[in-house]
Every structure is written in structure tokens, then in C-alpha cells.
Design a protein around this motif. Sequence first.
Motif, PDB file in Angstrom:
ATOM      1  N   GLU A 228       0.833  -1.206   0.000  1.00  0.00           N
ATOM      2  CA  GLU A 228       0.000   0.000   0.000  1.00  0.00           C
ATOM      3  C   GLU A 228       0.865   1.253   0.000  1.00  0.00           C
ATOM      4  O   GLU A 228       0.526   2.251  -0.657  1.00  0.00           O
ATOM      5  CB  GLU A 228      -0.941   0.001   1.206  1.00  0.00           C
ATOM      6  N   MET A 229       1.977   1.202   0.722  1.00  0.00           N
ATOM      7  CA  MET A 229       2.872   2.356   0.733  1.00  0.00           C
ATOM      8  C   MET A 229       3.412   2.616  -0.664  1.00  0.00           C
ATOM      9  O   MET A 229       3.449   3.765  -1.134  1.00  0.00           O
ATOM     10  CB  MET A 229       4.030   2.135   1.710  1.00  0.00           C
ATOM     11  N   THR A 230       3.810   1.559  -1.350  1.00  0.00           N
ATOM     12  CA  THR A 230       4.318   1.709  -2.711  1.00  0.00           C
ATOM     13  C   THR A 230       3.239   2.266  -3.635  1.00  0.00           C
ATOM     14  O   THR A 230       3.494   3.188  -4.427  1.00  0.00           O
ATOM     15  CB  THR A 230       4.821   0.359  -3.243  1.00  0.00           C
ATOM     16  N   ARG A 231       2.031   1.742  -3.517  1.00  0.00           N
ATOM     17  CA  ARG A 231       0.924   2.235  -4.354  1.00  0.00           C
ATOM     18  C   ARG A 231       0.671   3.710  -4.077  1.00  0.00           C
ATOM     19  O   ARG A 231       0.503   4.508  -5.006  1.00  0.00           O
ATOM     20  CB  ARG A 231      -0.361   1.439  -4.082  1.00  0.00           C
ATOM     21  N   SER A 232       0.652   4.082  -2.815  1.00  0.00           N
ATOM     22  CA  SER A 232       0.342   5.458  -2.451  1.00  0.00           C
ATOM     23  C   SER A 232       1.423   6.425  -2.918  1.00  0.00           C
ATOM     24  O   SER A 232       1.116   7.498  -3.439  1.00  0.00           O
ATOM     25  CB  SER A 232       0.161   5.577  -0.936  1.00  0.00           C
ATOM     26  N   VAL A 233       2.686   6.048  -2.723  1.00  0.00           N
ATOM     27  CA  VAL A 233       3.769   6.924  -3.163  1.00  0.00           C
ATOM     28  C   VAL A 233       3.724   7.076  -4.673  1.00  0.00           C
ATOM     29  O   VAL A 233       3.921   8.177  -5.209  1.00  0.00           O
ATOM     30  CB  VAL A 233       5.136   6.378  -2.700  1.00  0.00           C
ATOM     31  N   GLU A 234       3.440   5.986  -5.374  1.00  0.00           N
ATOM     32  CA  GLU A 234       3.318   6.074  -6.831  1.00  0.00           C
ATOM     33  C   GLU A 234       2.173   7.000  -7.222  1.00  0.00           C
ATOM     34  O   GLU A 234       2.265   7.735  -8.213  1.00  0.00           O
ATOM     35  CB  GLU A 234       3.119   4.683  -7.424  1.00  0.00           C
ATOM     36  N   GLU A 235       1.099   6.987  -6.436  1.00  0.00           N
ATOM     37  CA  GLU A 235      -0.039   7.869  -6.725  1.00  0.00           C
ATOM     38  C   GLU A 235       0.334   9.331  -6.491  1.00  0.00           C
ATOM     39  O   GLU A 235      -0.018  10.211  -7.278  1.00  0.00           O
ATOM     40  CB  GLU A 235      -1.230   7.484  -5.842  1.00  0.00           C
ATOM     41  N   TYR A 236       1.051   9.586  -5.383  1.00  0.00           N
ATOM     42  CA  TYR A 236       1.547  10.948  -5.137  1.00  0.00           C
ATOM     43  C   TYR A 236       2.417  11.405  -6.300  1.00  0.00           C
ATOM     44  O   TYR A 236       2.289  12.528  -6.801  1.00  0.00           O
ATOM     45  CB  TYR A 236       2.384  10.996  -3.856  1.00  0.00           C
ATOM     46  N   LEU A 237       3.336  10.525  -6.731  1.00  0.00           N
ATOM     47  CA  LEU A 237       4.257  10.894  -7.797  1.00  0.00           C
ATOM     48  C   LEU A 237       3.536  11.077  -9.128  1.00  0.00           C
ATOM     49  O   LEU A 237       3.882  11.963  -9.913  1.00  0.00           O
ATOM     50  CB  LEU A 237       5.353   9.823  -7.935  1.00  0.00           C
ATOM     51  N   LYS A 238       2.530  10.245  -9.379  1.00  0.00           N
ATOM     52  CA  LYS A 238       1.766  10.383 -10.617  1.00  0.00           C
ATOM     53  C   LYS A 238       1.100  11.755 -10.671  1.00  0.00           C
ATOM     54  O   LYS A 238       1.161  12.452 -11.697  1.00  0.00           O
ATOM     55  CB  LYS A 238       0.713   9.284 -10.723  1.00  0.00           C
ATOM     56  N   ASP A 239       0.478  12.149  -9.552  1.00  0.00           N
ATOM     57  CA  ASP A 239      -0.158  13.464  -9.501  1.00  0.00           C
ATOM     58  C   ASP A 239       0.880  14.572  -9.660  1.00  0.00           C
ATOM     59  O   ASP A 239       0.662  15.549 -10.383  1.00  0.00           O
ATOM     60  CB  ASP A 239      -0.897  13.626  -8.165  1.00  0.00           C
ATOM     61  N   TYR A 240       2.028  14.397  -9.012  1.00  0.00           N
ATOM     62  CA  TYR A 240       3.109  15.385  -9.059  1.00  0.00           C
ATOM     63  C   TYR A 240       3.577  15.591 -10.496  1.00  0.00           C
ATOM     64  O   TYR A 240       3.663  16.712 -10.998  1.00  0.00           O
ATOM     65  CB  TYR A 240       4.259  14.861  -8.184  1.00  0.00           C
ATOM     66  N   PHE A 241       3.853  14.483 -11.195  1.00  0.00           N
ATOM     67  CA  PHE A 241       4.399  14.600 -12.544  1.00  0.00           C
ATOM     68  C   PHE A 241       3.327  14.907 -13.587  1.00  0.00           C
ATOM     69  O   PHE A 241       3.628  15.500 -14.626  1.00  0.00           O
ATOM     70  CB  PHE A 241       5.186  13.342 -12.903  1.00  0.00           C
ATOM     71  N   ASP A 242       2.081  14.529 -13.318  1.00  0.00           N
ATOM     72  CA  ASP A 242       0.990  14.943 -14.212  1.00  0.00           C
ATOM     73  C   ASP A 242       0.892  16.452 -14.248  1.00  0.00           C
ATOM     74  O   ASP A 242       0.618  17.052 -15.298  1.00  0.00           O
ATOM     75  CB  ASP A 242      -0.334  14.325 -13.759  1.00  0.00           C
ATOM     76  N   ARG A 243       1.083  17.085 -13.086  1.00  0.00           N
ATOM     77  CA  ARG A 243       1.000  18.534 -13.025  1.00  0.00           C
ATOM     78  C   ARG A 243       2.159  19.192 -13.783  1.00  0.00           C
ATOM     79  O   ARG A 243       2.007  20.264 -14.366  1.00  0.00           O
ATOM     80  CB  ARG A 243       0.982  19.004 -11.573  1.00  0.00           C
ATOM     81  N   ILE A 244       3.326  18.543 -13.768  1.00  0.00           N
ATOM     82  CA  ILE A 244       4.474  19.076 -14.499  1.00  0.00           C
ATOM     83  C   ILE A 244       4.160  19.125 -15.998  1.00  0.00           C
ATOM     84  O   ILE A 244       4.552  20.047 -16.707  1.00  0.00           O
ATOM     85  CB  ILE A 244       5.728  18.207 -14.238  1.00  0.00           C
ATOM     86  N   ARG A 245       3.440  18.098 -16.469  1.00  0.00           N
ATOM     87  CA  ARG A 245       3.173  17.995 -17.908  1.00  0.00           C
ATOM     88  C   ARG A 245       2.007  18.865 -18.369  1.00  0.00           C
ATOM     89  O   ARG A 245       1.729  18.952 -19.564  1.00  0.00           O
ATOM     90  CB  ARG A 245       2.914  16.534 -18.257  1.00  0.00           C
ATOM     91  N   LEU A 246       1.294  19.499 -17.404  1.00  0.00           N
ATOM     92  CA  LEU A 246       0.153  20.315 -17.785  1.00  0.00           C
ATOM     93  C   LEU A 246       0.592  21.538 -18.617  1.00  0.00           C
ATOM     94  O   LEU A 246       1.632  22.116 -18.366  1.00  0.00           O
ATOM     95  CB  LEU A 246      -0.577  20.795 -16.519  1.00  0.00           C
TER      96      LEU A 246
END
Length: 246
Positions: A228-246
Amino acid sequence: MNETIKQLFERKSVRVFEDKEIPAGDKETILEAAMMAPSAGNQQLYTILDITDQEKKDRLAQTCDHQPFIAKAKMVLIFCADCSKWYEAYKETGCQPRRPGAGDLMLAVSDAVIAAQNAVVAAWSLGIGSCYIGDIMENCEIHREMLNLPAYVFPAAMLVFGYPAKQQMDRQKPRRAQLCHIVHENGYRSMQPEEHQKMFLREKTNKSYEEWMQAFCNRKYNSDFSKEMTRSVEEYLKDYFDRIRL
């Protein structure tokens, strides 16, 4: 051995606390000590959340892998890697900043955990124990909403504090690996299986090294909370990098 080194050697995680409040002055000292930590470019790329609401503590005790002692801690601090505040200030002053990237996040995580460790050392010097709660990185959807975390802010570390119960003070500190296994001179040195066994099998056990390692792997690395920790950190990072690509 001077007093500072002695305390670093003696400090251990505390999960059972006396029912004794931490004086406001000592709490302020711990927080100020955290802020004196080394910081990249003196940017202090972190924000400390002081959790004083008991309902939030109770909920964190559940969301952070169901650990009741979190709710009983007299002080709960969450150290957030914060790439938001500088980015927002840059925009406010017409700087036209690039969006925060991976390097910014890694730097902010470093700042946050260095500050957290300063708090740990300061607290121990005042007779106050602490325990890191890595599970704050789990359940990102819940924690983001609960803690009102904006974009580019990541909960890097959580600490709970309190005066150690006698049983905790009497408990032996877990042994650490030998220096020769941890310190590699001038470059990384890959280890052979025999050295891995010497490094990891530090406590007396009736199990073979293979049995011990398999049990530890299942209890920690392959556990549900680790996944769950791995999934959650990946979710944080996905949101983080999605915003970079906006």
C-alpha cells in the motif's frame, strides 16, 4: 564519549508513553531545533504539521497501519516535503518559474527528514522519546484530504513523541550492522551471500538464515502495508508529474 554521542548511541524508538504532557516550552524547543537543521540553500523545503486534534490522531492511528500508540502520543508531527511554497511565491512575484520537478522533490524530502531527525535528537536530550511512522506515506487519497495537502506537497515523515514508559527504557536497543558492512570506501561494493548473512543476521535465532530472511521478507517487504505504501507513493508521484506535464 561526550554527551551528544552518548545520546545518539542510546536513543531508540519509543512506542509506549507515560500519561504525561510535554511542556509547551519543550515542544517549542523541539520545533525550533528541527528548524535549525541543514537545508538546501537555506530554503527549508518542508512544512511541519503539528497534529493537536485528538480526532485526527485517532484517525491517523487507523490509517497508518492500525497502530493505537499513535493516538496516545503527546505530540504528533508530520514533516512534509514542500515544493509548493517557493513555487507559489515565485509566481506571485512574476518570476515565471518552471514547475517543480523530480530533483526538487528529492531535495525537499531530504530537507524534511533532516529536520525530523533534529527533532528526534532534541527530544531525546529532554528525556522525550519518539518513533518514526513511515506509514504516513500510505493511503495518499485519505491523507491528502485529511491534512489539506496541496499540489507539490508530500508527507515525507511522521513522528510521535512522549515520555517513555519504564518498559521502553529498559528494552534493549536493536543491534545495528557492523561498520564494515555499511561503510564502503570510495565507491559502492557489491556483497557476496556470506557477507549479506553476516550483515543481516544480527540477533540470535533458532532459524536458519534462509528461514529468517523468508519470514522477514513476508512480514515487511511483501506485507500488505508495504504494498500500500508503494501504491500510495506512486499515486503521489503520478499526480506530481501529471501537473508538471500540464
